[in-house]
Design a protein around this motif. Structure first.
Motif, PDB file in Angstrom:
ATOM      1  N   SER A  13       0.842  -1.187   0.000  1.00 33.30           N
ATOM      2  CA  SER A  13       0.000   0.000   0.000  1.00 33.30           C
ATOM      3  C   SER A  13       0.882   1.244   0.000  1.00 33.30           C
ATOM      4  O   SER A  13       2.012   1.212   0.503  1.00 33.30           O
ATOM      5  N   CYS A  14       0.354   2.327  -0.544  1.00 32.11           N
ATOM      6  CA  CYS A  14       1.074   3.602  -0.539  1.00 32.11           C
ATOM      7  C   CYS A  14       0.054   4.703  -0.301  1.00 32.11           C
ATOM      8  O   CYS A  14      -0.810   4.951  -1.155  1.00 32.11           O
ATOM      9  N   ALA A  15       0.150   5.346   0.842  1.00 27.50           N
ATOM     10  CA  ALA A  15      -0.759   6.439   1.195  1.00 27.50           C
ATOM     11  C   ALA A  15      -0.098   7.761   0.849  1.00 27.50           C
ATOM     12  O   ALA A  15       1.038   8.022   1.258  1.00 27.50           O
ATOM     13  N   ALA A  16      -0.809   8.594   0.092  1.00 24.81           N
ATOM     14  CA  ALA A  16      -0.254   9.853  -0.409  1.00 24.81           C
ATOM     15  C   ALA A  16      -0.937  11.043   0.238  1.00 24.81           C
ATOM     16  O   ALA A  16      -2.139  11.007   0.526  1.00 24.81           O
ATOM     17  N   SER A  17      -0.168  12.100   0.429  1.00 26.84           N
ATOM     18  CA  SER A  17      -0.727  13.353   0.945  1.00 26.84           C
ATOM     19  C   SER A  17       0.175  14.511   0.554  1.00 26.84           C
ATOM     20  O   SER A  17       1.342  14.312   0.207  1.00 26.84           O
ATOM     21  N   GLY A  18      -0.411  15.732   0.588  1.00 27.39           N
ATOM     22  CA  GLY A  18       0.384  16.935   0.360  1.00 27.39           C
ATOM     23  C   GLY A  18       0.522  17.375  -1.085  1.00 27.39           C
ATOM     24  O   GLY A  18       1.250  18.332  -1.371  1.00 27.39           O
ATOM     25  N   PHE A  19      -0.168  16.715  -2.013  1.00 29.65           N
ATOM     26  CA  PHE A  19      -0.155  17.117  -3.409  1.00 29.65           C
ATOM     27  C   PHE A  19      -1.467  16.643  -4.029  1.00 29.65           C
ATOM     28  O   PHE A  19      -2.155  15.794  -3.461  1.00 29.65           O
ATOM     29  N   PRO A  20      -1.826  17.174  -5.209  1.00 28.32           N
ATOM     30  CA  PRO A  20      -3.124  16.800  -5.808  1.00 28.32           C
ATOM     31  C   PRO A  20      -3.090  15.403  -6.401  1.00 28.32           C
ATOM     32  O   PRO A  20      -2.989  15.219  -7.625  1.00 28.32           O
ATOM     33  N   PHE A  21      -3.235  14.444  -5.539  1.00 31.54           N
ATOM     34  CA  PHE A  21      -3.074  13.026  -5.893  1.00 31.54           C
ATOM     35  C   PHE A  21      -3.903  12.637  -7.113  1.00 31.54           C
ATOM     36  O   PHE A  21      -3.432  11.907  -7.977  1.00 31.54           O
ATOM     37  N   SER A  22      -5.138  13.113  -7.173  1.00 34.87           N
ATOM     38  CA  SER A  22      -6.063  12.610  -8.188  1.00 34.87           C
ATOM     39  C   SER A  22      -5.671  12.988  -9.605  1.00 34.87           C
ATOM     40  O   SER A  22      -6.212  12.409 -10.553  1.00 34.87           O
ATOM     41  N   ILE A  23      -4.734  13.924  -9.787  1.00 33.43           N
ATOM     42  CA  ILE A  23      -4.318  14.268 -11.144  1.00 33.43           C
ATOM     43  C   ILE A  23      -2.915  13.772 -11.467  1.00 33.43           C
ATOM     44  O   ILE A  23      -2.411  14.014 -12.556  1.00 33.43           O
ATOM     45  N   TYR A  24      -2.295  13.087 -10.534  1.00 36.21           N
ATOM     46  CA  TYR A  24      -0.946  12.588 -10.749  1.00 36.21           C
ATOM     47  C   TYR A  24      -0.963  11.145 -11.210  1.00 36.21           C
ATOM     48  O   TYR A  24      -1.739  10.329 -10.731  1.00 36.21           O
ATOM     49  N   ARG A  25      -0.083  10.837 -12.156  1.00 34.73           N
ATOM     50  CA  ARG A  25       0.208   9.448 -12.483  1.00 34.73           C
ATOM     51  C   ARG A  25       1.005   8.859 -11.326  1.00 34.73           C
ATOM     52  O   ARG A  25       1.890   9.502 -10.765  1.00 34.73           O
ATOM     53  N   MET A  26       0.700   7.601 -10.976  1.00 32.35           N
ATOM     54  CA  MET A  26       1.394   6.926  -9.877  1.00 32.35           C
ATOM     55  C   MET A  26       2.153   5.711 -10.409  1.00 32.35           C
ATOM     56  O   MET A  26       1.728   5.070 -11.376  1.00 32.35           O
ATOM     57  N   GLY A  27       3.246   5.412  -9.748  1.00 33.18           N
ATOM     58  CA  GLY A  27       4.044   4.280 -10.180  1.00 33.18           C
ATOM     59  C   GLY A  27       4.631   3.510  -9.016  1.00 33.18           C
ATOM     60  O   GLY A  27       4.765   4.031  -7.904  1.00 33.18           O
TER      61      GLY A  27
END
Length: 124
Positions: free
Chosen positions: A21-35
């Protein structure tokens, strides 16, 4: 403050499964490509899997295709990597990363944010 926090690594026997799992915060996650990337001792960091912001495009390294599944939850700001049929050669530190939509999916140098990694060890 940008944070990517990985969890779920561990020791597993060959043929077993793990879910990272990878929990993200502090940036606009929903518009970023993730890898997801990984790095074994003495080797370069390599691409494992990536997904576009919408989930419409998913890419996998040939070495994991058919065994790993990338899942993205834009409500929880979390991504997952389901790893099945694990092999000893999958042993590595696994990293979660984020890149703006214009970034290349497979090139680690283009990614903007990185987690600290989680160790996956597969015993034979």
């Amino acid at each position: 403050q940008v944070q990517l926090v990985e969890s779920g690594g561990g020791l597993v026997q060959a043929g077993g499964s793990l879910r990272l799992s990878c929990a993200a915060s502090g940036f606009p996650f929903s518009i970023y490509r993730m890898g997801w990337f990984r790095q074994a001792p003495g080797k370069e960091r390599e691409f494992v899997a990536g997904m576009s912001w919408s989930g419409g495009t998913t890419n996998y390294a040939d070495s994991v295709k058919g065994r790993f599944t990338f899942v993205r939850d834009n409500v929880k700001n979390t991504v997952y990597l389901q790893m099945n049929s694990l092999k000893p050669e999958d042993t590595a530190v696994y990293y979660c990363a984020a890149v703006r939509p214009s970034g290349a999916a497979r090139a680690p140098q283009t990614y903007d944010y990185w987690g600290e990694g989680t160790q996956v060890t597969v015993s034979s």
